[in-house]
Design a protein around this motif. Structure first.
Motif, PDB file in Angstrom:
ATOM      1  N   GLN A 110      42.122  44.192  35.422  1.00  0.00           N
ATOM      2  CA  GLN A 110      42.586  45.257  36.050  1.00  0.00           C
ATOM      3  C   GLN A 110      41.563  45.947  36.829  1.00  0.00           C
ATOM      4  O   GLN A 110      40.493  46.222  36.526  1.00  0.00           O
ATOM      5  CB  GLN A 110      43.105  46.383  35.019  1.00  0.00           C
ATOM      6  N   PRO A 111      41.974  46.398  38.292  1.00  0.00           N
ATOM      7  CA  PRO A 111      40.978  46.941  39.122  1.00  0.00           C
ATOM      8  C   PRO A 111      40.673  48.384  38.744  1.00  0.00           C
ATOM      9  O   PRO A 111      41.315  48.851  38.041  1.00  0.00           O
ATOM     10  CB  PRO A 111      42.070  46.789  40.557  1.00  0.00           C
ATOM     11  N   ALA A 112      39.710  48.953  39.218  1.00  0.00           N
ATOM     12  CA  ALA A 112      39.174  50.189  38.888  1.00  0.00           C
ATOM     13  C   ALA A 112      40.259  51.354  39.668  1.00  0.00           C
ATOM     14  O   ALA A 112      40.996  51.024  40.504  1.00  0.00           O
ATOM     15  CB  ALA A 112      37.914  50.467  39.525  1.00  0.00           C
ATOM     16  N   PRO A 113      40.355  52.600  38.988  1.00  0.00           N
ATOM     17  CA  PRO A 113      41.101  53.401  39.328  1.00  0.00           C
ATOM     18  C   PRO A 113      40.961  53.782  41.068  1.00  0.00           C
ATOM     19  O   PRO A 113      39.880  53.918  41.516  1.00  0.00           O
ATOM     20  CB  PRO A 113      41.034  54.649  38.512  1.00  0.00           C
ATOM     21  N   PHE A 114      42.203  54.047  41.609  1.00  0.00           N
ATOM     22  CA  PHE A 114      42.129  54.504  43.039  1.00  0.00           C
ATOM     23  C   PHE A 114      41.425  53.318  43.851  1.00  0.00           C
ATOM     24  O   PHE A 114      40.947  53.653  45.073  1.00  0.00           O
ATOM     25  CB  PHE A 114      41.315  55.648  43.203  1.00  0.00           C
ATOM     26  N   SER A 115      41.199  52.063  43.411  1.00  0.00           N
ATOM     27  CA  SER A 115      40.612  51.204  43.907  1.00  0.00           C
ATOM     28  C   SER A 115      41.862  50.276  44.842  1.00  0.00           C
ATOM     29  O   SER A 115      42.708  50.505  44.371  1.00  0.00           O
ATOM     30  CB  SER A 115      39.633  50.193  43.459  1.00  0.00           C
ATOM     31  N   GLN A 116      41.286  49.580  45.780  1.00  0.00           N
ATOM     32  CA  GLN A 116      42.270  48.776  46.663  1.00  0.00           C
ATOM     33  C   GLN A 116      42.560  47.363  46.021  1.00  0.00           C
ATOM     34  O   GLN A 116      43.013  46.498  46.322  1.00  0.00           O
ATOM     35  CB  GLN A 116      42.172  48.992  47.944  1.00  0.00           C
ATOM     36  N   GLY A 117      41.809  47.226  44.918  1.00  0.00           N
ATOM     37  CA  GLY A 117      41.742  45.879  43.914  1.00  0.00           C
ATOM     38  C   GLY A 117      43.301  45.410  43.374  1.00  0.00           C
ATOM     39  O   GLY A 117      44.126  46.417  43.623  1.00  0.00           O
ATOM     40  N   LYS A 118      43.318  44.374  43.039  1.00  0.00           N
ATOM     41  CA  LYS A 118      44.561  43.752  42.664  1.00  0.00           C
ATOM     42  C   LYS A 118      44.516  43.332  41.257  1.00  0.00           C
ATOM     43  O   LYS A 118      43.361  42.652  40.778  1.00  0.00           O
ATOM     44  CB  LYS A 118      45.179  42.723  43.346  1.00  0.00           C
ATOM     45  N   THR A 119      45.267  43.114  40.335  1.00  0.00           N
ATOM     46  CA  THR A 119      45.466  42.692  39.102  1.00  0.00           C
ATOM     47  C   THR A 119      45.437  41.153  39.344  1.00  0.00           C
ATOM     48  O   THR A 119      46.167  40.480  39.819  1.00  0.00           O
ATOM     49  CB  THR A 119      46.859  43.121  38.324  1.00  0.00           C
ATOM     50  N   VAL A 120      44.442  40.669  38.417  1.00  0.00           N
ATOM     51  CA  VAL A 120      44.214  39.100  38.371  1.00  0.00           C
ATOM     52  C   VAL A 120      44.185  38.835  36.876  1.00  0.00           C
ATOM     53  O   VAL A 120      43.725  39.083  36.029  1.00  0.00           O
ATOM     54  CB  VAL A 120      42.619  38.855  39.015  1.00  0.00           C
ATOM     55  N   THR A 121      45.103  37.605  36.878  1.00  0.00           N
ATOM     56  CA  THR A 121      45.126  36.882  35.389  1.00  0.00           C
ATOM     57  C   THR A 121      44.345  35.669  35.640  1.00  0.00           C
ATOM     58  O   THR A 121      44.208  34.962  36.554  1.00  0.00           O
ATOM     59  CB  THR A 121      46.585  36.326  35.281  1.00  0.00           C
ATOM     60  N   ALA A 122      43.910  35.666  34.363  1.00  0.00           N
ATOM     61  CA  ALA A 122      42.943  34.189  34.131  1.00  0.00           C
ATOM     62  C   ALA A 122      43.075  33.577  32.583  1.00  0.00           C
ATOM     63  O   ALA A 122      43.942  34.355  31.862  1.00  0.00           O
ATOM     64  CB  ALA A 122      41.350  34.481  34.402  1.00  0.00           C
ATOM     65  N   THR A 123      42.752  32.604  32.485  1.00  0.00           N
ATOM     66  CA  THR A 123      42.810  32.023  31.147  1.00  0.00           C
ATOM     67  C   THR A 123      41.412  31.458  30.816  1.00  0.00           C
ATOM     68  O   THR A 123      40.477  30.744  31.564  1.00  0.00           O
ATOM     69  CB  THR A 123      43.656  30.505  31.383  1.00  0.00           C
ATOM     70  N   LYS A 124      41.015  31.695  29.403  1.00  0.00           N
ATOM     71  CA  LYS A 124      40.005  31.600  28.963  1.00  0.00           C
ATOM     72  C   LYS A 124      40.243  30.246  27.996  1.00  0.00           C
ATOM     73  O   LYS A 124      40.921  30.059  27.071  1.00  0.00           O
ATOM     74  CB  LYS A 124      39.226  32.637  27.995  1.00  0.00           C
ATOM     75  N   LYS A 125      39.449  29.060  28.100  1.00  0.00           N
ATOM     76  CA  LYS A 125      39.681  27.836  27.353  1.00  0.00           C
ATOM     77  C   LYS A 125      38.501  27.684  26.484  1.00  0.00           C
ATOM     78  O   LYS A 125      37.186  27.956  26.977  1.00  0.00           O
ATOM     79  CB  LYS A 125      39.831  26.703  28.170  1.00  0.00           C
ATOM     80  N   GLU A 126      38.687  27.381  25.163  1.00  0.00           N
ATOM     81  CA  GLU A 126      37.711  27.003  24.229  1.00  0.00           C
ATOM     82  C   GLU A 126      37.936  25.748  23.646  1.00  0.00           C
ATOM     83  O   GLU A 126      39.059  25.149  23.370  1.00  0.00           O
ATOM     84  CB  GLU A 126      37.661  28.202  23.056  1.00  0.00           C
ATOM     85  N   VAL A 127      36.986  24.778  23.598  1.00  0.00           N
ATOM     86  CA  VAL A 127      36.933  23.448  22.973  1.00  0.00           C
ATOM     87  C   VAL A 127      36.097  23.424  21.805  1.00  0.00           C
ATOM     88  O   VAL A 127      34.896  23.905  21.901  1.00  0.00           O
ATOM     89  CB  VAL A 127      36.474  22.378  24.088  1.00  0.00           C
ATOM     90  N   THR A 128      36.811  23.188  20.776  1.00  0.00           N
ATOM     91  CA  THR A 128      36.125  23.014  19.354  1.00  0.00           C
ATOM     92  C   THR A 128      36.271  21.591  19.034  1.00  0.00           C
ATOM     93  O   THR A 128      37.356  21.087  18.727  1.00  0.00           O
ATOM     94  CB  THR A 128      36.561  24.286  18.355  1.00  0.00           C
ATOM     95  N   ALA A 129      35.054  20.943  18.667  1.00  0.00           N
ATOM     96  CA  ALA A 129      35.231  19.835  18.193  1.00  0.00           C
ATOM     97  C   ALA A 129      34.570  19.846  16.606  1.00  0.00           C
ATOM     98  O   ALA A 129      33.488  20.534  16.215  1.00  0.00           O
ATOM     99  CB  ALA A 129      34.114  18.691  18.797  1.00  0.00           C
ATOM    100  N   THR A 130      35.207  19.100  15.483  1.00  0.00           N
ATOM    101  CA  THR A 130      34.959  19.183  13.910  1.00  0.00           C
ATOM    102  C   THR A 130      34.855  17.790  13.730  1.00  0.00           C
ATOM    103  O   THR A 130      35.854  16.907  13.886  1.00  0.00           O
ATOM    104  CB  THR A 130      36.011  19.876  13.479  1.00  0.00           C
ATOM    105  N   GLU A 131      33.997  17.341  13.395  1.00  0.00           N
ATOM    106  CA  GLU A 131      33.720  15.989  12.810  1.00  0.00           C
ATOM    107  C   GLU A 131      33.540  15.922  11.255  1.00  0.00           C
ATOM    108  O   GLU A 131      32.468  16.806  10.817  1.00  0.00           O
ATOM    109  CB  GLU A 131      32.347  15.208  13.317  1.00  0.00           C
ATOM    110  N   GLU A 132      34.580  15.339  10.469  1.00  0.00           N
ATOM    111  CA  GLU A 132      34.272  15.142   9.044  1.00  0.00           C
ATOM    112  C   GLU A 132      33.099  14.286   8.737  1.00  0.00           C
ATOM    113  O   GLU A 132      32.867  13.264   9.253  1.00  0.00           O
ATOM    114  CB  GLU A 132      35.512  14.780   8.512  1.00  0.00           C
ATOM    115  N   LYS A 133      32.715  14.504   7.514  1.00  0.00           N
ATOM    116  CA  LYS A 133      31.766  13.737   6.896  1.00  0.00           C
ATOM    117  C   LYS A 133      32.427  12.317   6.535  1.00  0.00           C
ATOM    118  O   LYS A 133      33.335  12.218   5.992  1.00  0.00           O
ATOM    119  CB  LYS A 133      31.155  14.406   5.531  1.00  0.00           C
TER     120      LYS A 133
END
Length: 369
Positions: free
Chosen positions: A297-320
């Protein structure tokens, strides 16, 4: 001398324990071989089913309209095919199996299958249909009301269908008009075909037949075919000879075989299957990718725009890795128990067996369905 004798006796006992008796299965000749020339024949015919309750072929099915017009023409009626409505009629293919030694006047079951776009054959009656063999000759005719083990209903755009309503049967609906074969007793020889080719079984069958008849009348032609010359005592009595031979006991050697169905993960193991010395290491690597949506979200009274983004996480699990060592001579059944103890899934077991076969440690034939 006494010590030497005891030593030799001990070696003999050890040798007797080391050499396991060969496992054999006793079966009758009729169960392991088929007599050539004694078989059923397939019949096929094209016919019409009438009396349907509006579930027959649609008008777009041109061959049904043409067939109905031709049928009515043979009955002395002249009909314009363009005016024929076929919603109560369906074109069908009729199939049957002509048994061996079937005689004129005997009856057989027939199967009726729709070839057009009929919704159901329930309540219909098959008109007289000629059933032909591969040689084009008519061997039977079929006619009668159908038995359909299913139904189809539709209303308001919804429909319900159970089983296959477009296939039906007519028990004893076929009447045999032409016989096949000839005088079986006039044969000068018999020829048996083993269900599964095996040189050892072929030789044993020949030995059993010759021993039973007291003369050398049987000889193996290959790993599947056995030729038997009818003795003089049975000339003109081939039926009696077959009845005597088909109950002979034949010793079979069970084949070492593993049958694998990859689609269902099913593994069928033979009792004689053995596995050589091999080590199996089985492990799993799982990778999970997660996405978390973020909103800036932009700061109050600023002329910025709301921007959406995606946070990606990669988890690798190797079994014994899980390791199991197989001693030479272990049966596949015992191996399956060991793999189940490791938590191996049926599909993983299929892959392991294929790998063992490729490594040359599986002493059996592997068949994959």
């Amino acid at each position: 001398m006494r010590i030497a004798a005891l030593f030799l006796a001990g070696l003999a006992l050890l040798g007797a324990d080391a050499v396991k008796p060969e496992k054999k299965i006793d079966a009758r000749l009729k169960e392991v071989a088929r007599l050539q020339g004694v078989r059923a024949n397939q019949l096929l015919g094209y016919g019409m089913v009438v009396g349907l309750d509006g579930t027959g072929d649609k008008d777009q099915t041109k061959f049904t309209v043409q067939s109905l017009a031709n049928l009515m023409s043979r009955q002395g009626l002249t009909v314009n095919p363009t005016t024929v409505k076929v919603k109560n009629v369906a074109a069908v293919m009729v199939t049957a199996e002509l048994p061996a030694f079937a005689r004129t006047g005997s009856r057989l079951d027939v199967t009726v299958s729709s070839t057009g776009d009929a919704k159901s054959l329930a309540g219909g009656t098959l008109l007289m249909t000629a059933l032909q063999g591969p040689d084009g000759q008519v061997y039977a005719v079929a006619q009668g009301p159908l038995l359909v083990g299913g139904f189809s209903a539709a209303a308001g755009g919804a429909s319900v269908t159970k089983n296959h309503p477009t296939v039906g049967r007519i028990p004893e609906g076929g009447l045999i008009e032409r016989e096949t074969g000839g005088n079986f007793n006039a044969r000068a020889s018999l020829r048996y075909s083993l269900v599964e080719e095996d040189f050892t079984t072929a030789v044993r069958v020949v030995h059993s037949i010759n021993e039973e008849l007291g003369e050398k009348v049987a000889q193996p032609l290959d790993a599947r075919t056995i030729d038997v010359q009818i003795p003089k005592d049975y000339q003109g009595r081939a039926v009696e000879l077959v009845a005597r031979l088909e109950n002979l006991n034949v010793q079979l050697q069970p084949k070492a075989r593993v049958v694998v169905n990859e689609r269902t993960g099913t593994v069928i193991l033979g009792s004689e299957v053995r596995v050589g010395a091999v080590s199996i290491v089985q492990g799993g690597l799982s990778i999970v990718v997660t996405s978390t949506p973020l909103v800036s979200q932009p700061a109050p009274f600023s002329q910025g725009k709301t921007v959406t983004a995606t946070k990606k996480e990669v988890t690798a699990t190797e079994e014994k890795p899980k390791t199991v060592t197989v001693e030479p001579g272990v049966s596949v059944g015992k191996l399956a128990e060991m793999l189940n103890g490791m938590g191996v899934t049926p599909r993983d077991m299929v892959a392991i067996l294929q790998a063992i076969k490729e490594a040359g440690a599986l002493q059996a034939e592997l068949r994959v369905l």
